[in-house]
Design a protein around this motif. Sequence first.
Motif, short mmCIF file in Angstrom:
data_model
loop_
_atom_site.label_atom_id
_atom_site.label_comp_id
_atom_site.label_asym_id
_atom_site.label_seq_id
_atom_site.Cartn_x
_atom_site.Cartn_y
_atom_site.Cartn_z
N TRP A 354 0.88 -1.18 0.00
CA TRP A 354 0.00 0.00 0.00
C TRP A 354 0.91 1.23 0.00
O TRP A 354 1.82 1.33 0.83
CB TRP A 354 -0.89 0.01 1.24
N VAL A 355 0.69 2.15 -0.94
CA VAL A 355 1.56 3.32 -1.07
C VAL A 355 0.76 4.61 -0.92
O VAL A 355 -0.41 4.69 -1.31
CB VAL A 355 2.32 3.33 -2.41
N ALA A 356 1.42 5.60 -0.31
CA ALA A 356 0.86 6.95 -0.23
C ALA A 356 1.41 7.76 -1.40
O ALA A 356 2.53 7.54 -1.86
CB ALA A 356 1.27 7.60 1.09
N LEU A 357 0.61 8.71 -1.88
CA LEU A 357 0.99 9.52 -3.03
C LEU A 357 0.89 11.00 -2.64
O LEU A 357 0.41 11.35 -1.56
CB LEU A 357 0.06 9.24 -4.21
N ASP A 372 -4.71 10.39 -1.36
CA ASP A 372 -4.01 9.98 -2.58
C ASP A 372 -3.29 8.68 -2.22
O ASP A 372 -2.33 8.71 -1.44
CB ASP A 372 -2.99 11.03 -3.04
N ASN A 373 -3.74 7.55 -2.76
CA ASN A 373 -3.13 6.28 -2.40
C ASN A 373 -3.30 5.28 -3.53
O ASN A 373 -4.07 5.50 -4.47
CB ASN A 373 -3.72 5.74 -1.09
N ALA A 374 -2.56 4.19 -3.43
CA ALA A 374 -2.61 3.16 -4.48
C ALA A 374 -2.09 1.84 -3.91
O ALA A 374 -1.62 1.79 -2.77
CB ALA A 374 -1.78 3.60 -5.69
N ILE A 375 -2.18 0.77 -4.71
CA ILE A 375 -1.68 -0.54 -4.30
C ILE A 375 -0.82 -1.12 -5.42
O ILE A 375 -1.22 -1.12 -6.59
CB ILE A 375 -2.83 -1.53 -3.99
N SER A 415 -9.15 2.71 -4.47
CA SER A 415 -10.49 2.25 -4.80
C SER A 415 -10.76 2.30 -6.30
O SER A 415 -11.72 1.69 -6.79
CB SER A 415 -11.54 3.08 -4.05
N ASN A 416 -9.93 3.02 -7.05
CA ASN A 416 -10.03 3.06 -8.51
C ASN A 416 -9.21 1.88 -9.06
O ASN A 416 -8.01 1.77 -8.80
CB ASN A 416 -9.44 4.38 -9.01
N PRO A 417 -9.84 0.96 -9.82
CA PRO A 417 -9.13 -0.24 -10.30
C PRO A 417 -7.85 0.09 -11.05
O PRO A 417 -6.92 -0.72 -11.08
CB PRO A 417 -10.16 -0.91 -11.22
N GLN A 418 -7.78 1.28 -11.66
CA GLN A 418 -6.60 1.68 -12.42
C GLN A 418 -5.37 1.81 -11.53
O GLN A 418 -4.24 1.68 -11.99
CB GLN A 418 -6.88 3.02 -13.13
N TRP A 419 -5.60 2.06 -10.23
CA TRP A 419 -4.50 2.33 -9.33
C TRP A 419 -4.28 1.22 -8.30
O TRP A 419 -3.69 1.44 -7.26
CB TRP A 419 -4.71 3.68 -8.63
N ARG A 420 -4.78 0.02 -8.59
CA ARG A 420 -4.42 -1.17 -7.80
C ARG A 420 -4.14 -2.30 -8.79
O ARG A 420 -5.01 -3.09 -9.13
CB ARG A 420 -5.53 -1.55 -6.79
N VAL A 421 -2.91 -2.32 -9.26
CA VAL A 421 -2.52 -3.23 -10.33
C VAL A 421 -1.18 -3.89 -10.01
O VAL A 421 -0.51 -3.55 -9.04
CB VAL A 421 -2.43 -2.49 -11.69
N ARG A 422 -0.79 -4.82 -10.86
CA ARG A 422 0.47 -5.54 -10.68
C ARG A 422 1.67 -4.60 -10.86
O ARG A 422 1.59 -3.58 -11.54
CB ARG A 422 0.56 -6.70 -11.66
N ARG A 423 2.77 -5.04 -10.30
CA ARG A 423 4.02 -4.27 -10.38
C ARG A 423 4.40 -3.97 -11.83
O ARG A 423 4.81 -2.84 -12.17
CB ARG A 423 5.12 -5.06 -9.65
#
Length: 626
Positions: A354-357, A372-375, A415-423
């Motif tokens: 989990w990353v902060a942006l 602002d966050n992502a996975i 929560s946006n699928p675009q920002w929780r994706v594979r490496r």
Amino acid sequence: MDVELAEVRDFLSQNEPFDALPPAVLDDLPKRLVAKYYRRGTAVVSLGERNRYLYVLRSGAVDIVDAQGALVERTDPGGSFGVSSVLSGDASLYTLRAIEDSLCLLMPSEVFHSLMGAHPAFADFFLRRQAGRLRHAVEAVHHEESGSAILRTRASDIVKRAPITIEPTRTIREAAQLMTERRVSALLVTEPVAGASEGRLVGILTDRDLRSKVIAGALPIDDPVSTVMTPDPVTIAPDTLAFEVLVLMARRGWHHLPVVESGRLVGMVTSGDLMRLEQANPSYLVGEVEKQTTLEGLGACSHRIPRVVSHAVAQDATAEDVSRVVTAIIDALTRKLIEFAEADLGAAPVPYCWVALGSQGRLESGLQSDQDNAIIIDDRATDEQVAWFAGLASRVVDGLEACGFERCPGDMMASNPQWRVRRATWGSYFAKWMNAPEPDALLNAQTFFDMRPVHGEVRLFETLQGAVVARAPQATRFQAYLAKQAQRFEPPIGFFRDFVLADSGEHANTLDIKAGGIAPIVQIARLLTLSKGGSELNTHGRLKSAAVAGALSEEKAADLADAFEFINYVRLRHQVRQLKDGESPDNHVPPATLSSFERRHLREAFTIIRSMQKALAFVHRTDVTS
């Protein structure tokens, strides 16, 4: 030209910045000056007095003294003074006093401003002088004798002794004897490195290890230290705030943290070291977050953040430290929400980070920060496993919103699928943004290039960051677009250094101090760091690393850092006033609420930003960037 005017011309031609003026201008200048004599002890300009002249010292000596009586600068023959007040038109914040019988050449303000507008080298000389004054102003607003030690102290300040080490092949008995002799509760385990005077840190051995593993586990005391030590311990950098160390220890239940700088072992910080510092409110609040078992409890903790900030500002903590404190609290809330989510959903099916942006990623969160966050998900994840993270993201983002952190207007959240994706997908995103910069890429650069791990498998972040950092120096077209973007944030000062205010809407007649001051410095620091392949995230850290890498001079880096600190300080003061008045904090400062001190040095800070923007425009040729 008569003899006296010729002598004045020759005198000016031998001193900066007059020696850079064209000959015709220099010929005309002496007749526009007035000579005046001041006896020793006479105030040339008094504190609070309005000044209409730039003074050029022909002979004698003049001291510039601040309101507390501290010497700011001494002017010798050939030097100029009175710059700040003649530039701003405000009352002088200093007393200018002749300490010897002195002869001065007085240049009226209209002549001075005309030369500043017509001759860039002349103007640059005095604007650089003002940058030094801004540094003095930054120091003036933070009194060392006040404030909380936990907010000010760095790990390097706590480490008082050289590291006490032992090799992993030595026995447990020898380790216990060494701990007793040196009266320490832990040893740092290092193994020799060929050709190096210092060993490499490979583990840590604590008194808890001796109790739980040796005594309770009935291990032979002649076994090697390597059998009971904790291998590859987490380390901290010397500039880590004591507050952040406290948070890390509280979260992990640790009592010792090694301090390492560029691979070199500096020493160790213990929980006892921290307990000897003041126990300020932020540390208690993070401790409370760690204890919570419900979302309602976390919400109650988050609502105390404004009080924490108000308390820190009242203690004259720096704006940088306050931002890091707020960020640490948001990080703690995020990790706790992830813990709650995993308790409901079960353990994650594959490793993730989990990353902060944005501002949270830069350790610069404020009272107005939204989410602002992502996975980053392990590349081995199946589509079904990737889908599992929708539930995690939903719970954490909803939880942060319930705690008072608004959703990102641009939907840059996990929560946006675009920002929780594979490496690998993240890698393709960054490659596209840098190789084919478009408006969306520039928007993403302001957020995703400030990515920082908060929870999970840090390796996923590190491999991604490594690839991005390696690619960035070659992405010259992308850098040019970033430079152009940095210029779009215009400092709110006009040609004559008057503030430019919003002329309509809800915030009419106010200064947008974020868009005009904070944002451009953030943009500049990010660009300079990426251009040199740097991995720093914090704006202050980026400016320092950019100077080390040669992206700008140490002087300009320090000027921008001082401007960033002072503007943030003014914003914090403004927001705390709003909280006291029952208003929601914002970035729009009415000039009437600013002191003359704040007005003056905000102008100087904005001037520094504008100067750097012009330099970037030249370097990156933004005039030809489409």
